[in-house]
Design a protein around this motif. Structure first.
Motif, PDB file in Angstrom:
ATOM      1  N   ILE A   1       0.833  -1.172   0.159  1.00 53.70           N
ATOM      2  CA  ILE A   1      -0.092   0.042   0.353  1.00 53.70           C
ATOM      3  C   ILE A   1       0.859   1.250  -0.078  1.00 53.70           C
ATOM      4  N   LYS A   2       2.114   1.127   0.514  1.00 52.03           N
ATOM      5  CA  LYS A   2       2.895   2.411   0.654  1.00 52.03           C
ATOM      6  C   LYS A   2       3.273   2.844  -0.893  1.00 52.03           C
ATOM      7  N   ASP A   3       3.449   1.872  -1.642  1.00 49.02           N
ATOM      8  CA  ASP A   3       3.733   2.087  -3.105  1.00 49.02           C
ATOM      9  C   ASP A   3       2.610   2.940  -3.748  1.00 49.02           C
ATOM     10  N   VAL A   4       1.408   2.540  -3.655  1.00 42.14           N
ATOM     11  CA  VAL A   4       0.255   2.956  -4.210  1.00 42.14           C
ATOM     12  C   VAL A   4       0.226   4.402  -3.732  1.00 42.14           C
ATOM     13  N   ASN A   5       0.289   4.608  -2.338  1.00 46.81           N
ATOM     14  CA  ASN A   5       0.168   6.010  -1.504  1.00 46.81           C
ATOM     15  C   ASN A   5       1.131   7.017  -2.502  1.00 46.81           C
ATOM     16  N   LYS A   6       2.361   6.403  -2.505  1.00 49.13           N
ATOM     17  CA  LYS A   6       3.363   7.246  -3.339  1.00 49.13           C
ATOM     18  C   LYS A   6       2.733   7.746  -4.650  1.00 49.13           C
ATOM     19  N   VAL A   7       2.375   6.875  -5.326  1.00 48.29           N
ATOM     20  CA  VAL A   7       2.064   7.282  -6.598  1.00 48.29           C
ATOM     21  C   VAL A   7       0.905   8.208  -6.543  1.00 48.29           C
TER      22      VAL A   7
END
Length: 254
Positions: free
Chosen positions: A67-73
């Motif tokens: 989820i941290k990668d999604v939030n970064k995008v």
């Protein structure tokens, strides 16, 4: 938000940035001037855009990733909206995310830690799917009634385009080797801002934009090629992060 630029035309300046305290010696050099402004419509709409983008990514099941990668995008692309406007935001979704993810995966592969390599493998395996779903998200948001009311180009970007045009009109005509560097605060702004510059100055041969970013956000070969083009004068305006400031030594730059 603010722009800081040497030799900005006086009529465009809201205030002049001063340096040095009491008793500090006066050092000769370029006079930097600051333009300060605020675009409330874009700032206030960022959270709305984040919610809409998040709901699309969930609906498309775009990322089988942490989820941290999604939030970064989501955070980085919506920062582009806030700073540059809708045109750059849609471009960032369509074209800006994938190159950064590819470069990030390449850096992860260099690490010894097995978890990093597994993360890189997972990321690379999903890149084609991520690319397709980001295109879908861009298409839907570009037709969203609430977002299409927002400025196509932010006031900050409009002012920057005007400054670049005036500087090159005044100095580029006299000096064919005249070049400029635009430093941005976040990697996510480099490609979208270069896109705005390319579109705005497509009929102006003096302004030939390019963009580079640091390790982990751009492939080394591509970065080196873009820097060579800038040094040789094929590119006349380079958009980059301040991480590259020490590596740029071109005397003709503004």
């Amino acid at each position: 938000s603010s722009l800081v630029c040497p030799e900005v035309p006086q009529e465009l300046c809201a205030e002049r940035a001063l340096t040095g305290g009491a008793g500090a010696p006066v050092v000769a050099g370029p006079k930097f001037q600051r333009i300060t402004f605020r675009d409330d419509r874009l700032i206030d709409s960022r959270s709305l855009a984040e919610k809409k983008l998040a709901s699309l990514l969930i609906r498309f099941e775009a990322f089988d990733l942490p989820i941290k990668d999604v939030n970064k995008v989501i955070s980085r692309t919506c920062h582009v909206l806030e700073e540059l406007g809708m045109a750059a935001f849609i471009f960032a979704l369509r074209e800006g995310v994938i190159p950064q993810l590819e470069a990030h995966a390449g850096e992860l592969r260099k690490l010894v830690h097995p978890g990093a390599r597994e993360h890189a493998d997972l990321l690379c395996a999903h890149l084609p799917r991520i690319r397709a779903d980001m295109q879908k998200a861009a298409d839907e948001l570009s037709r969203d009634g609430q977002l299409t009311k927002l400025p196509y180009i932010s006031s900050k970007a409009e002012r920057l385009l005007e400054l670049v045009g005036r500087l090159f009109e005044e100095k580029g005509q006299r000096d064919p080797g005249y070049r400029g560097i635009i430093f941005v605060t976040q990697v996510s702004l480099t490609f979208p801002l270069a896109h705005l510059l390319n579109h705005h100055f497509m009929d102006n041969d003096l302004v030939r934009p390019g963009s580079v970013s640091g390790v982990g956000s751009m492939a080394d070969a591509l970065r080196n090629r873009e820097m060579d083009r800038f040094r040789q004068g094929q590119t006349t305006v380079m958009v980059c992060t301040n991480a590259l400031e020490e590596g740029v030594d071109i005397s003709d730059c503004a």
